[in-house]
Structure formats: C-alpha cells, structure tokens
Design a protein around this motif. Structure first.
Motif, PDB file in Angstrom:
ATOM      1  N   ASP A   1       0.765  -1.165   0.056  1.00 50.54           N
ATOM      2  CA  ASP A   1      -0.100  -0.061   0.039  1.00 50.54           C
ATOM      3  C   ASP A   1       0.886   1.262  -0.011  1.00 50.54           C
ATOM      4  OD1 ASP A   1      -2.072  -1.435   0.013  1.00 50.54           O
ATOM      5  OD2 ASP A   1      -2.402  -1.548   2.489  1.00 50.54           O
ATOM      6  N   ILE A   2       1.763   1.409   0.636  1.00 48.46           N
ATOM      7  CA  ILE A   2       2.809   2.403   0.985  1.00 48.46           C
ATOM      8  C   ILE A   2       3.611   2.424  -0.469  1.00 48.46           C
ATOM      9  CG2 ILE A   2       4.882   3.184   2.014  1.00 48.46           C
ATOM     10  CD1 ILE A   2       3.824   1.834   4.234  1.00 48.46           C
ATOM     11  N   ALA A   3       3.998   1.488  -1.125  1.00 48.57           N
ATOM     12  CA  ALA A   3       4.578   1.558  -2.200  1.00 48.57           C
ATOM     13  C   ALA A   3       3.798   2.297  -3.382  1.00 48.57           C
ATOM     14  CB  ALA A   3       5.363   0.375  -2.737  1.00 48.57           C
ATOM     15  N   ASP A   4       2.518   1.526  -3.511  1.00 50.09           N
ATOM     16  CA  ASP A   4       1.707   2.224  -4.553  1.00 50.09           C
ATOM     17  C   ASP A   4       1.439   3.699  -4.381  1.00 50.09           C
ATOM     18  OD1 ASP A   4       1.225  -0.352  -5.363  1.00 50.09           O
ATOM     19  OD2 ASP A   4      -0.703  -0.768  -4.155  1.00 50.09           O
ATOM     20  N   ARG A   5       1.287   4.040  -3.072  1.00 53.97           N
ATOM     21  CA  ARG A   5       1.036   5.539  -2.834  1.00 53.97           C
ATOM     22  C   ARG A   5       2.362   6.400  -3.180  1.00 53.97           C
ATOM     23  NH1 ARG A   5      -3.156   8.325  -0.383  1.00 53.97           N
ATOM     24  NH2 ARG A   5      -2.123  10.555  -0.269  1.00 53.97           N
ATOM     25  N   ARG A   6       3.526   5.756  -2.885  1.00 57.50           N
ATOM     26  CA  ARG A   6       4.466   6.606  -3.299  1.00 57.50           C
ATOM     27  C   ARG A   6       4.748   6.632  -5.020  1.00 57.50           C
ATOM     28  NH1 ARG A   6       9.378   4.086   0.801  1.00 57.50           N
ATOM     29  NH2 ARG A   6       8.557   5.225   2.547  1.00 57.50           N
ATOM     30  N   VAL A   7       4.251   5.544  -5.524  1.00 58.62           N
ATOM     31  CA  VAL A   7       4.451   5.575  -7.107  1.00 58.62           C
ATOM     32  C   VAL A   7       3.568   6.684  -7.257  1.00 58.62           C
ATOM     33  CG1 VAL A   7       3.839   4.112  -9.046  1.00 58.62           C
ATOM     34  CG2 VAL A   7       5.320   3.249  -7.229  1.00 58.62           C
ATOM     35  N   MET A   8       2.062   6.691  -6.851  1.00 56.69           N
ATOM     36  CA  MET A   8       1.083   7.431  -7.448  1.00 56.69           C
ATOM     37  C   MET A   8       1.730   9.204  -7.218  1.00 56.69           C
ATOM     38  SD  MET A   8      -2.279   5.929  -5.931  1.00 56.69           S
ATOM     39  CE  MET A   8      -3.157   7.265  -6.368  1.00 56.69           C
ATOM     40  N   ALA A   9       2.213   9.318  -6.048  1.00 58.42           N
ATOM     41  CA  ALA A   9       2.917  10.723  -5.787  1.00 58.42           C
ATOM     42  C   ALA A   9       4.122  11.002  -6.716  1.00 58.42           C
ATOM     43  CB  ALA A   9       3.188  10.761  -4.260  1.00 58.42           C
ATOM     44  N   PHE A  10       4.941   9.927  -7.084  1.00 54.96           N
ATOM     45  CA  PHE A  10       6.260  10.241  -7.922  1.00 54.96           C
ATOM     46  C   PHE A  10       5.572  10.559  -9.130  1.00 54.96           C
ATOM     47  CE2 PHE A  10       9.401   8.374 -10.557  1.00 54.96           C
ATOM     48  CZ  PHE A  10      10.282   9.413 -10.449  1.00 54.96           C
ATOM     49  N   LYS A  11       4.705  10.141  -9.709  1.00 56.52           N
ATOM     50  CA  LYS A  11       3.987   9.818 -11.200  1.00 56.52           C
ATOM     51  C   LYS A  11       3.366  11.635 -11.168  1.00 56.52           C
ATOM     52  CE  LYS A  11       2.985   5.159 -12.479  1.00 56.52           C
ATOM     53  NZ  LYS A  11       2.149   4.020 -12.734  1.00 56.52           N
ATOM     54  N   GLN A  12       2.633  11.860 -10.141  1.00 57.66           N
ATOM     55  CA  GLN A  12       2.047  12.895 -10.213  1.00 57.66           C
ATOM     56  C   GLN A  12       3.184  14.160 -10.145  1.00 57.66           C
ATOM     57  OE1 GLN A  12      -1.129  13.807 -10.538  1.00 57.66           O
ATOM     58  NE2 GLN A  12      -0.793  15.995 -10.058  1.00 57.66           N
ATOM     59  N   LEU A  13       4.240  13.929  -9.440  1.00 55.61           N
ATOM     60  CA  LEU A  13       5.356  15.093  -9.220  1.00 55.61           C
ATOM     61  C   LEU A  13       5.778  15.060 -10.550  1.00 55.61           C
ATOM     62  CD1 LEU A  13       7.166  16.712  -7.657  1.00 55.61           C
ATOM     63  CD2 LEU A  13       8.499  14.978  -7.047  1.00 55.61           C
ATOM     64  N   LEU A  14       6.207  13.936 -11.625  1.00 53.13           N
ATOM     65  CA  LEU A  14       6.675  14.208 -12.992  1.00 53.13           C
ATOM     66  C   LEU A  14       5.988  14.893 -13.619  1.00 53.13           C
ATOM     67  CD1 LEU A  14       8.003  10.495 -13.514  1.00 53.13           C
ATOM     68  CD2 LEU A  14       9.529  12.681 -13.178  1.00 53.13           C
ATOM     69  N   THR A  15       4.411  14.697 -13.702  1.00 59.00           N
ATOM     70  CA  THR A  15       3.681  15.458 -14.438  1.00 59.00           C
ATOM     71  C   THR A  15       3.419  16.849 -14.017  1.00 59.00           C
ATOM     72  OG1 THR A  15       2.013  13.335 -14.449  1.00 59.00           O
ATOM     73  CG2 THR A  15       1.162  15.457 -15.121  1.00 59.00           C
ATOM     74  N   GLU A  16       3.290  17.306 -12.760  1.00 55.51           N
ATOM     75  CA  GLU A  16       3.445  18.655 -12.533  1.00 55.51           C
ATOM     76  C   GLU A  16       4.793  19.340 -12.893  1.00 55.51           C
ATOM     77  OE1 GLU A  16       2.810  18.486  -8.421  1.00 55.51           O
ATOM     78  OE2 GLU A  16       0.729  17.993  -8.528  1.00 55.51           O
ATOM     79  N   THR A  17       5.952  18.448 -12.621  1.00 55.29           N
ATOM     80  CA  THR A  17       7.310  19.264 -12.895  1.00 55.29           C
ATOM     81  C   THR A  17       7.295  19.499 -14.674  1.00 55.29           C
ATOM     82  OG1 THR A  17       8.238  17.973 -11.134  1.00 55.29           O
ATOM     83  CG2 THR A  17       9.778  18.842 -12.894  1.00 55.29           C
ATOM     84  N   ILE A  18       6.805  18.552 -15.452  1.00 54.36           N
ATOM     85  CA  ILE A  18       6.912  18.571 -16.807  1.00 54.36           C
ATOM     86  C   ILE A  18       6.028  19.708 -17.284  1.00 54.36           C
ATOM     87  CG2 ILE A  18       6.385  17.479 -19.183  1.00 54.36           C
ATOM     88  CD1 ILE A  18       7.209  14.755 -17.722  1.00 54.36           C
TER      89      ILE A  18
END
Length: 596
Positions: A382-399
């Motif tokens: 669950d924690i890993a899934d949450r981190r992955v979602m947050a990381f993908k969102q961070l990538l999108t926002e940064t781009i």
C-alpha cells in the motif's frame, strides 16, 4: 457537599501534594489534573471521606493515589492504604500506577493481591510489610481470615469501581472487609453508577463524605470518521509513520499525554521528513501563537500537542486528529477530536489503543454512543503504491510547470558521452530522487515484531522498576528453498530494518529485489537468503558495503544442518546488471559489463 466541574483547572503543584509525589508527576511531564483529580485531591488530603461518581477512564487512580500516598507515615512499616478492585487486571494496573507515583518515597512497597496467583508468593511478600495493598475482595478477605493481613494500622481504604464489584457478587466480601478496618480510617468510594446497594454501603461506612460528580460530554460530531488501531507488533511510531504515508491529510494534530512527549515525537517526525512542531504548556504565548500561525500558513503540517496546549485551537486546515496516547477520560477524547470536522467539514480521528486500554475504548464508545471501527495498518505494498502515485504526479507537475531546457541538454550530453540507454538513465535519476523513499515494496521478508515500548503504549512503569530482560535470540532462521543463507553484521541495535538490507544488496549486487528471500533481524546481526551462485567479486564487494553506518561484512551463515556450498560462486546468480558504485567507502569491482 457536592462539587461541579470547573473549566479552569489548578496545577498539581497548587493542590498540596507531598513533594516526593509531586516530583514523580513532574518527571512524567503531566501538566494539569483531570476534573475528578482536581475535585478529589483537596478533600482527600484533608482526611475527608469521599463519594465519587465518574465513568471508567476519568483518571480515578491518580485522584485517590496522589493524596492518599501524600498522607502515608513513612516511619510506619505496615499496610496503611488498601485499595479494593473488582478484577485482577485492574488490581495490577492500579498497583503499577501507585508504584510509579511513589517511587521517590523511601522504603516504599506496593503489593497486588489477587486470586490465581501463588498464595505462598503473596504470603512472603506480606512479610515485607508493604505500605499499600491493592487487591480483589475475595483474596484480600482470605488473607485476613488466615491472620496474615493485619489492618490495625490502616489509614485509608478505597473502593474502586464499586458498582462492578456489586455486579460480580463481591459486595458482601467488601462489607466484611470494611468491618475489619479501624473505625477512624478514611474511605473513598468510586462508582460509575449509584445503585441502591452501593448507596447503602456509602451511607453505612462513609462519614459526611464529599460528593464528586463528573458529567462527561457525550456528543461527537457526525462529520468525523472515527477509527482505532490496536497497538501490537510494531512500535507506535512505526505505525504512525505508515499511517502518514497513506492518509490524505492537509493538517494534523497528534495528541500525547506529556510535555516531554510532544518534543520527542515532533523531533522524530521531523527526522522522517515531516514538517512537525511541538506545542505544550512550557511554551510562552508568543511562541505558541507563532507555531499556530505557521500551521495556518502551511509551513507546518503536523502539531504534536497536549490537551492543555490544544484548548481553543481552531485551525481550518486541520483534517486529522491522532490520539497517539489514549486520553484519561471521555471528555478529553471528545475535546480532542473536536479539533477537526468543524463547521460542517469532514474530519478523521484515529485512536491508538494498547491491549490494557480496551476498557477505555469501551468507555469512549458508551459515552459517545458510537462504535469506533478497528483499522488495519497499510501494508508495504500500500505504501509503495502510494509513493508511486505521488512520484508520477510529481513528474507530471514538473513537466507542465518547469522550464527543463537546461536539464534536457545536460542529459543529452551525458547520453552521447556514455552511450547510455535513455530508459536506464531515467531510471537512475528516479532512483536518486527516491533513494530515501524507495518506490518498490520490500518482498519476501519477515517483518520483525518490535519489542513492547512501555512509554509508547501508554503503560505505566512496572512495580519495582525492574531492569529489562536480556535480549533473546529469535527462532532459528529457516532457509528458503533454492537459497543460501548469509550472515551480515548489522542488526536491530544498529536500527536496521529489512528494507535497508534489501535496498543495499539490490543496488550493490545489481539484483532484483524479488530474488532476495527471507530476512531475519537479530540484535547485533541478521540473516538474509540470496540465490545460489553469488560471484566472488560481488561477494567481496558486499563485505565492504555500509548500511546505517556499519559494514555488512557478509559471510556464509554457519551450517545448521542444511547442505550449503563452502564458498560463493557455484552457480550463476540471477542478476540484471553489475554492482553499483559502493556506498560509503566500498570500491566497485573491476570488469563490470555495460548493460545494453
């Protein structure tokens, strides 16, 4: 005489408690008494009898313990205070609390007496002439009839949860015991309800008692979703960290019991990367207001507070309340969770409950007329899934929001100079960004059960403050099929967790984490199962790797009866690439093959 709840509570130092008792309270960091304590302590210190009506979990133990311990005669080695409780569990709990409150009294002894314990053990303990005895009516009466418990010097007697003793059929034993006590003794009777038999006992055995009635608040906000986690296995701090990983919270307030705990927990959360701050009664008004303004402005996300410090606190972004330490009474619980769910907004309230605190959980549910749902801690997946979602969102926002021209040119230059695979290059950058918060869950590991932490669990010190037992070795490590067990010279005393070992070995040996097997964490070392056929250069390289500032010094585990190779390298290990650059001083082996 009847007293009512007062909004303004005096401090413990203003109540006239004996210095030795007051010192123990101050060392524990307690700030102000609960309503029943503030109203019961003064008359009990004066030697008055007392009739208290209050629900379970309102702080009755301290309400009678602190004043009656203050009235003990230190020169007299004989039972001076007798506390009767309906159950052995409550007897043990009360005895432990009294031992903690009286730890600065010279030659002070408390003895719990209850059925089911060795009679010989209790008889030997009685020969030490303890000043305080806590016990169940049946066993206490048994010792009196045997002539082994003399109550001639008794100064005070407490009937704790008298209505429960009535329900369990102990009331006749209680009256018999009362008749065996001196006429001039002081009596305090506490009961959640006042049925006729209890009222009759009070009229017969209490002389002009002070009456204290505590009316707890019973309403909670419907917009607050209440859950509890039963403290077990993990440390409370580890559990809290998991919850913070997956909960969508804007602002959070975490309640603890003492001023010292606010600072300690806030520092630990800051060390884990959270914007946290303590707020307690030791802070001056200016600093307190500055901390609250930072919370409102979003510079702080988590406040760690005591009940006193949080009074009147109204912060719009407060979405979560965590009762890290269970409150002493139901009124405090209602007050705490009322910091969220305000003005019709949705709120979340999470309560940590140790096994011995389940009675308080029941009292909260009865008082609030609501059932609190039990929650499961989020898993590593669950924690890993949450981190992955947050990381993908961070990538999108940064781009979308950043000018990346300079960095695109830099990466293009590196790719051309090193003939690097673009996907591998992106993976390396992602690893660097998430190095402290790995995105992949730790798999095939046995989670190590954390030892019980008395302060975290809200438990009071055990009687006698006995030193902790020597650490014991875990059950023998069982090697997984097709694996080889290796020993590494880091363990729990180095604050090593399975995820640290998986991360280090997966990175340094170029091994997918799915090929790392069972891990057993011991005190000063650990065992880890790895695939057969580790190349010798990788084996030597791993010996030099550092984890939590200690070298692994990996070696083959001693033979425990299973067939193992005498040295690494007998079969090909399933590696995806070569070892990375060594961490903290290890040299990467020569001849690494470039990944295509």
């Amino acid at each position: 005489m009847s007293t009512e709840h007062r909004e303004t509570m005096p401090s413990f130092s203003e109540l006239g408690i004996a210095p030795a008792i007051l010192k123990a309270i101050q060392e524990a960091g307690y700030e102000t008494p609960s309503p029943i304590q503030a109203q019961s302590i003064p008359p009990l210190l004066e030697g008055r009898d007392l009739l208290g009506q209050a629900q379970t979990g309102t702080g009755k133990t301290a309400a009678f313990s602190l004043p009656l311990l203050s009235r003990l005669d230190g020169k007299q080695q004989a039972p001076q205070l007798l506390v009767l409780t309906p159950t052995r569990e409550l007897a043990i709990q009360v005895a432990e609390a009294i031992q903690g409150y009286g730890r600065h009294i010279k030659n002070f002894h408390v003895l719990p007496i209850y059925g089911g314990q060795s009679m010989g053990l209790q008889l030997r303990a009685l020969q030490r002439n303890p000043q305080v005895i806590v016990g169940t009516p049946g066993r206490i009466l048994d010792h009196i009839r045997r002539g082994k418990l003399q109550l001639d010097a008794l100064r005070s007697l407490v009937l704790d949860e008298a209505d429960e003793m009535l329900r369990m059929g102990f009331i006749d034993d209680v009256e018999t015991i009362l008749q065996e006590t001196p006429q001039e003794r002081q009596v305090a009777l506490f009961s959640a309800t006042m049925p006729k038999p209890i009222h009759r006992v009070a009229q017969r055995y209490l002389q002009n008692p002070v009456e204290v009635h505590i009316k707890a608040k019973t309403s909670t906000v419907d917009t607050i979703n209440q859950r509890y986690w039963q403290v077990t296995g993990l440390h409370k701090l580890d559990a809290l960290t998991r919850i913070l990983e997956v909960e969508d919270f804007d602002g959070m307030i975490i309640f603890v019991r003492t001023k010292n705990a606010t600072v300690d927990l806030a520092e630990k959360l800051e060390a884990r990367g959270y914007a946290a701050a303590a707020i307690n009664g030791d802070m001056n008004q200016a600093l307190r207001e500055k901390t609250i303004e930072k919370m409102k402005a979003g510079q702080i996300d988590i406040l760690v507070a005591t009940d006193v410090a949080a009074r009147g606190l109204d912060i719009e972004r407060m979405s979560h309340v965590v009762n890290y330490d269970i409150p002493y009474d139901t009124e405090s619980y209602v007050h705490r969770i009322g910091r969220t769910g305000r003005a019709g907004r949705k709120g979340e309230a999470i309560l940590f409950v140790a096994p011995r605190e389940k009675r308080m959980l029941g009292a909260i549910e009865r008082a609030t007329k609501q059932t609190i749902a039990r929650m499961q801690l989020p898993s590593s997946e669950d924690i890993a899934d949450r981190r992955v979602m947050a990381f993908k969102q961070l990538l999108t926002e940064t781009i979308e929001s950043q000018d990346l021209g300079f960095f695109e040119t830099l990466i293009a230059q590196y790719q051309e100079e090193h003939n690097a695979d673009p996907l591998e290059l992106a993976g390396a950058l992602a690893f660097l960004v998430q190095k402290q918060r790995p995105l992949n869950p730790v798999s095939h590991t046995s989670e190590r059960k954390a030892p019980r932490d008395k302060a975290d669990n809200g438990e009071r010190p055990r009687r006698g403050d006995k030193p902790a037992r020597e650490p014991r070795e875990r059950t023998r490590h069982q090697t997984e099929a097709g694996m080889i067990t290796y020993r590494v010279e880091v363990g729990s005393e180095h604050k090593v967790e399975p995820k640290h070992l998986v991360g280090a070995i997966a990175n340094e040996a170029g091994l997918d984490s799915q090929f790392i097997g069972r891990i057993s964490i011991m005190d000063d070392h650990s065992f880890i199962d790895l695939p057969e056929g580790m190349p010798k250069d990788i084996f030597q390289h791993l010996r030099k790797i550092w984890v939590n500032q200690h070298q692994l010094q990996i070696s083959l585990a001693e033979n425990d009866g299973e067939k193992r190779p005498a040295s690494p390298g007998s079969r090909k290990m399933p590696r995806k690439n070569g070892p990375r650059k060594a961490a903290k001083g290890g040299k990467a082996p020569q001849g690494r093959q470039k990944r295509r």
